[in-house]
Design an enzyme around this catalytic site. Structure first.
Site, short mmCIF file in Angstrom:
data_model
loop_
_atom_site.label_atom_id
_atom_site.label_comp_id
_atom_site.label_asym_id
_atom_site.label_seq_id
_atom_site.Cartn_x
_atom_site.Cartn_y
_atom_site.Cartn_z
N ASP A 294 0.82 -1.22 0.00
CA ASP A 294 0.00 0.00 0.00
C ASP A 294 0.85 1.26 0.00
OD1 ASP A 294 0.48 0.63 3.01
OD2 ASP A 294 -0.26 -1.42 3.00
N ASP B 135 9.54 -12.14 -4.33
CA ASP B 135 9.32 -12.74 -3.02
C ASP B 135 10.38 -12.24 -2.03
OD1 ASP B 135 8.91 -14.33 -0.81
OD2 ASP B 135 8.71 -16.18 -1.95
N GLY B 136 9.92 -11.65 -0.93
CA GLY B 136 10.84 -11.12 0.07
C GLY B 136 11.76 -12.17 0.65
N ASP C 288 6.56 -5.62 6.58
CA ASP C 288 5.17 -5.13 6.60
C ASP C 288 4.34 -6.16 5.82
OD1 ASP C 288 2.84 -3.74 6.58
OD2 ASP C 288 3.59 -2.03 5.43
N THR D 76 1.50 -9.59 5.31
CA THR D 76 0.21 -10.17 5.67
C THR D 76 0.44 -11.17 6.80
OG1 THR D 76 0.70 -11.62 3.80
CG2 THR D 76 -0.90 -9.90 3.42
N ASP D 77 -0.63 -11.84 7.22
CA ASP D 77 -0.52 -12.86 8.27
C ASP D 77 0.22 -14.10 7.72
OD1 ASP D 77 -1.90 -11.21 9.98
OD2 ASP D 77 -3.85 -12.02 9.44
N PRO E 188 1.00 -16.13 0.75
CA PRO E 188 2.35 -15.66 0.40
C PRO E 188 3.16 -15.18 1.59
CG PRO E 188 0.69 -14.09 -0.34
CD PRO E 188 -0.05 -15.30 0.12
N1 SAM Z 1 -0.43 -3.37 7.24
C1 SAM Z 1 -0.91 -4.61 6.78
C2 SAM Z 1 -1.32 -5.60 7.83
O1 SAM Z 1 -0.66 -5.72 8.86
O2 SAM Z 1 -2.31 -6.28 7.58
C3 SAM Z 1 0.01 -5.25 5.78
C4 SAM Z 1 -0.04 -4.41 4.57
S1 SAM Z 1 0.79 -4.83 3.14
C5 SAM Z 1 -0.56 -4.66 2.04
C6 SAM Z 1 1.15 -6.55 3.15
C7 SAM Z 1 1.79 -6.96 1.85
O3 SAM Z 1 2.68 -8.05 2.04
C8 SAM Z 1 0.80 -7.44 0.77
O4 SAM Z 1 0.73 -6.48 -0.25
C9 SAM Z 1 1.38 -8.76 0.27
O5 SAM Z 1 1.28 -8.92 -1.12
C10 SAM Z 1 2.82 -8.65 0.76
N2 SAM Z 1 3.50 -9.94 0.90
C11 SAM Z 1 3.01 -11.10 1.41
N3 SAM Z 1 3.94 -12.07 1.33
C12 SAM Z 1 5.03 -11.53 0.75
C13 SAM Z 1 6.30 -12.04 0.40
N4 SAM Z 1 6.62 -13.31 0.61
N5 SAM Z 1 7.20 -11.19 -0.17
C14 SAM Z 1 6.89 -9.88 -0.38
N6 SAM Z 1 5.69 -9.35 -0.09
C15 SAM Z 1 4.78 -10.17 0.48
#
Ligand code: SAM
Length: 286
Positions: free
Chosen positions: A87, A139-140, A158, A160-161, A165
């Protein structure tokens, strides 16, 4: 006409609900389902696989707390890596520190960024305009694996849960690679779930135990996030030696001259004063 309600379940018998004015978008990507809504009280908000990521009304709390805490502990931070954060809110906050020179942001899902640029200029603004940001789609987990040793002063996860991914970003392997990619004064901050409802508390404990097995300092700090499950949310603070309370340099932090809506030195100190039940949860063996 029937009302449209968004529900997010905290437990099988409890939920947060928001009356939706309008659904603005919906898209299934190779990684997750993205939905964008508008509401009266929280403004626009978006969800990934049915879970709220940000709302226009309360995103400032999360983003000020993920960035100001490490910047106060080490005001010399110059090279920052953001994992996730599609975001743009975390990148926006980090870029308010003029001394930061480089922000690498690795987001797995380009569609999250593109939809946020369309619907959430409030958070995505810096992604288009700040030349210090290098936006990388990937991928991070893999990125950190390949990062040079000691390359960063600060890593902000930052994510997701730990489902879909985001799962790999809660593994010991990932934390070890972050440790390697940080320099001697390095700090890792990660989205650390919530201590309150059972499933979230379980993930909080798992993340904490793994981080504590890799970093010499590993603790959590709290903040109030109205639209996240229970409202009581945590970030993890892990470092190779810097202490989040004893080493906080509020004099130098105040020289940044930032006008914040949530973070201040008192909030910083209070955030690390954990309620007894949270301390007990963190020690509990599963
Ligand atoms: N503030 C939010 C929360 O705590 O719910 C998180 C916001 S941000 C949108 C989370 C981002 O992490 C998502 O856009 C998702 O695509 C990304 N994400 C998930 N797994 C990932 C990975 N392995 N590598 C990079 N980004 C990843």
């Amino acid at each position: 006409m029937l009302d449209l309600w968004f529900f997010e379940f905290d437990a099988p018998d409890s939920n947060l609900s928001i009356l939706v004015k309008e659904q603005l978008d919906s898209e299934q990507t190779p990684f997750q389902k993205i939905d964008v809504f508008d509401s009266e009280t929280f403004g626009k908000f978006f969800t990934l696989d049915g879970l709220i990521m940000i709302t226009e009304k309360d995103e400032f709390i999360y983003h000020e707390m993920i960035s100001n805490v490490p910047m106060a502990v080490n005001p010399d931070i110059k090279k920052v890596l953001i994992i996730g954060g599609g975001d743009g809110g975390t990148a926006r906050e980090v870029c308010r520190f003029k001394t930061v020179e480089q922000v690498d942001m690795v987001e797995i899902d380009e569609r999250v960024v593109r939809l946020c640029q369309k619907y959430f200029p409030q958070t995505a603004c810096a992604l288009d305009n700040d030349p210090r940001i290098n936006l990388i789609f990937g991928d991070g987990l893999k990125f950190v694996q390949d990062a040079p040793e000691g390359a960063y002063d600060l890593i902000l996860v930052d994510s997701t849960d730990p489902l879909g991914p985001g799962e790999g970003l809660f593994t010991t392997e990932f934390y070890r690679n972050c440790y390697r990619a940080l320099n001697d004064k390095g700090i890792l901050i990660n989205q650390h779930e919530s201590p309150y409802y059972k499933e979230y508390a379980y993930e909080m404990r798992r993340a904490h135990k793994k981080l504590a097995s890799v970093f010499s300092i590993a603790t959590v700090y709290q903040f109030y996030m109205p639209t996240y499950s229970s409202g009581h949310w945590l970030f993890g603070f892990a470092s190779k030696g810097l202490d989040p309370v004893k080493d906080a340099d509020f004099k130098r932090w105040s020289e940044f001259g930032l006008q914040n809506r949530y973070y201040n030195p008192g909030v910083h100190l209070g955030a690390f004063a954990l309620p007894n039940y949270v301390q007990e949860e963190l020690q509990k063996e599963d």
